[in-house]
Design an enzyme around this catalytic site. Sequence first.
Site, PDB file in Angstrom:
ATOM      1  CB  CYS A 186      -0.961   0.003   1.176  1.00 55.53           C
ATOM      2  SG  CYS A 186      -0.161  -0.117   2.772  1.00 55.53           S
TER       3      CYS A 186
ATOM      4  CG  HIS B  65      -4.399   0.762   3.916  1.00 56.68           C
ATOM      5  ND1 HIS B  65      -3.735  -0.048   3.039  1.00 56.68           N
ATOM      6  CD2 HIS B  65      -5.352   1.409   3.199  1.00 56.68           C
ATOM      7  CE1 HIS B  65      -4.256   0.120   1.828  1.00 56.68           C
ATOM      8  NE2 HIS B  65      -5.246   1.006   1.890  1.00 56.68           N
TER       9      HIS B  65
ATOM     10  CG  ASP C 186      -6.826   2.420  -0.647  1.00 57.47           C
ATOM     11  OD1 ASP C 186      -5.636   2.349  -1.020  1.00 57.47           O
ATOM     12  OD2 ASP C 186      -7.291   1.727   0.281  1.00 57.47           O
TER      13      ASP C 186
END
Lengths: 321, 650
Positions: free
Chosen positions: B412, B456, B472
Amino acid sequence: MQRTNTLEPVPADGNARRAVVDEARKSLATIILGKDEQISLALACLLARGHLLIEDLPGLGKTMLAQALARVLGLSFSRVQFTSDLLPADIIGVSVFRQESGEFEFQPGPVFAQLILADEVNRATPKAQSALLEAMEEHQVSVDGKTRELPSPFFVIATQNPGDQIGTFPLPESQLDRFLMRIAIGYPDEESERELIAGDDRREMLRDIRAIASPDMLVSLQAVVREVPVTDALVSYIQALVRHTRESADIEIGLSPRGAQALVAAARAHAFVENHSGVFPDDVQAVFAAVAGHRLKPAGGTRFRNPAELCQHVIDRVAIP
Amino acid sequence: MARPRGTDGSLLTSLPWTVAALFVAFAPHVPYVPVWITGAFVGCAGWRFVVEKQRRSLPSPWVRAGLALVCFLGVLATYSSISGVGPGSALLAIMAALKLLETRRRRDQFVLLFLSVFLVMSSLLREQFLWSLPYMIAGMLVIMTAWLRMSAGESQSTRQSFATGARLLAYAAPLAIAMWVFFPRISTPFWAVPIDTSQATTGISGTMSPGDISALSLSDAVAFRVSFDGDVPEARDRYFRGLVLTRFNGRTWTMSEPSISRFAREQIETRGEPVDYEVTLEPTRQRWVFALDMPSYWSLSGTFMGPQQQLARNAPIDQRTAYNVTSYTDFRVGRELSDLYRNWYSHLPESSNPRTAALARGLRDEAGSDRAFVDAVLDMLHEQEFYYTLEPPPLGNNPVDRFLFDTRRGFCEHYASAFSVMMRSVGIPARVVLGYQGGTINPLGGHLIVRQSDAHAWTEVWIDGIGWHRIDPTAAVAPERVEFGAADAAFDGIGETWGFAAPSRWAYQVTLAWDMLNTRWNEWILGYGPETQSSFMRWLGMHEPTWRKMLLTLVTLVIALIMAISLLLVLRYRQPKKDQAARLYARFVRKTGVEPRTGETARVFALRARESGAIPAATIEEITQAYMDARYGGSDAAQQNLQSAVSAMR
């Protein structure tokens, strides 16, 4: 020897009983100087029908005390010197074949006396020791399959040298238990010692001493001793003492129920000797060291130098209920 | 001074218990102290035991002093400090072990057992787990048993000692519970426990370089738990905002300096229904407070919202902390952004990651608008061959270039970083948000468990007319990561580089049950703080609970409990009922003013009473004689004498 059933009249009156006991004490005190407490305990032990173990160094008057007791109480006396080669037969007796009658005849050993002095009992082998100790417990001996009653009253006064002396077989705990009391005599005080050194020969004096009681009177006194009242309050005290010996960290093995019974019996006799109306806590405390000292096993690493100190410690810790 | 140094084996029976108690007390510290301390501890205990067993001598004072010095310096060298929980408990443990080497008497054993109590309790300064309480109780039981073993000697069996120890603890339990419930909790503690500084902070840190989060992702330690008042929001809405990174130096993202962004407060508009929930945050030793995007209310004191809507407390979170939050998952933020901040949020260092910048400019020209450009970049990440992996290859200088054009494998943080750099390359304001996403719902407790592996990174871009918009990029590459959580994404084969198999079903169930227990424990026991206490007090009927009232209640309760326990003990160990003679005699004893000694007979007492002179000697004599005859001789006449003599006394 036959057991006698007829009791010699024991004075019912307390003062007269006192007279017998006090006279005996006084008489003993002329022979054994400055040891009133030990004399009281020894008398109490015999009155409680217990056997006595005297433990001390040689020459402190152990034998003298035993002999004097026998004389004063009018008991038949015999003495066995325990040695390492002593055999059970030397104590109990042997059956000898008689040519003329063609039968075995029993030759009674020294154990057939009313008061036996087993001198230096820890010098003999365990086998010889146990022959005597068995007789003490059973009040009878078996020879050639025949059971023979021992005389009554029957007392054993055993003396022993402190265990750390050379050539001793220490009595095991189970056999120590057969003795109601264990006492030490200790050195005489200065005045008494002077008298012993300068005064008359005690052996001579012993010969002249008069019997104050008879065996029958002793038996009846023993019966009276067993009647000395023990109240609930005192039983509680005995229980508290016994419980403390079992729970204390200083003591590895505490008093058994038999030890508690012995304590009551000895305290009764002491109360009688002291002319108390019942067993007082004072009586229990007076006999405690003598009765409990050889029955308690101190825990390892405790600070007590001897059993007497340990017993005093117990007394000081247990509240009288 | 020639004291014998040899041992006589007299401690052989109680020493194993003392050593066992020490071990039990030391065990919770083992994972935290250096190995050499555990080694020394075991060594000393073994040494002492052999010495006792073989009746050898204890080491001389010089040897002991030397050892103590060495251990002290060892602790000092290991921790470079001797204060604080870590070095303090290490020192306590090592000195307790050394104390064994001079233990020759019971008094020394007492000291050791006392140390054990302290040692076992001090483990609470480190961690307060669910099993801490049962462990502590069991530990205290062992210590109590050891204590009783030592003082009871042979006459008491181990079982008796154990039972007595348990009984004593049972007597203490109501007191402990009363103290726990009523001792006033205040927000700032009276004392501050020095925090074990040797321990690293956990969770997300204030910067983000490649590799930071993937290290976290392998940890399944719990970050926090969330209990929702209503339904649990969908996984794609479960973004727990932590901190916002705004500055990029070509490699590392960092937070903006407070002075620069102080006045940059952004307008928040919320819509839809709020979500109410409680977060129980594990200690992070950092200041970040995590809440579902976008929090509007939070109960934690001393906590403020930063300019980029990140929550931070003014003190690090050193212990498990629970707080209530209200959030809106539907919100708009920062619709207006001044030119100054527009520049600020799209700043990139000169000549870093040139290939990325070129790519972005090309895509922007094709797209025509900012929104189309964002979609184009997401499509690129989605359609081209990018792989989601927890073990990405290392990236050198210009890591974004290396990632986008060469390795194409990442996690991520790589996507968030690359995406933000691409946005900034064409002048679109962008920032990276660090936090937690997803989490797993424990069906047993109905709460959400968020683990470190749920850490994250995502991005927010500012688009004219919309404001800051969460994007995202990881979702474009691995939608499973966002839909199902990190663990499931890894198990789906995307994270095939992970070298282990999925745990079995029942193990999963056990884990969930354990977690539920932990949650309840944290909520009800550890989370019993000022607010919970005062609401509990109100529930008990106390009006406006103040610490004075609580303290007063506590003192009253403790006194009442002690009296109740004493009464219990009195009844248990009641003396046999005194008879009449004893009562009369007791009156006499009080009158003499002399304190009777334990084991003292009436006769001996009489002698002392006579010395005090409060009562005439003849009376003393009379009463004593009458008492003994009445009580031990069983004479009724003496009883009457005693009665009249005692009555005549006054």
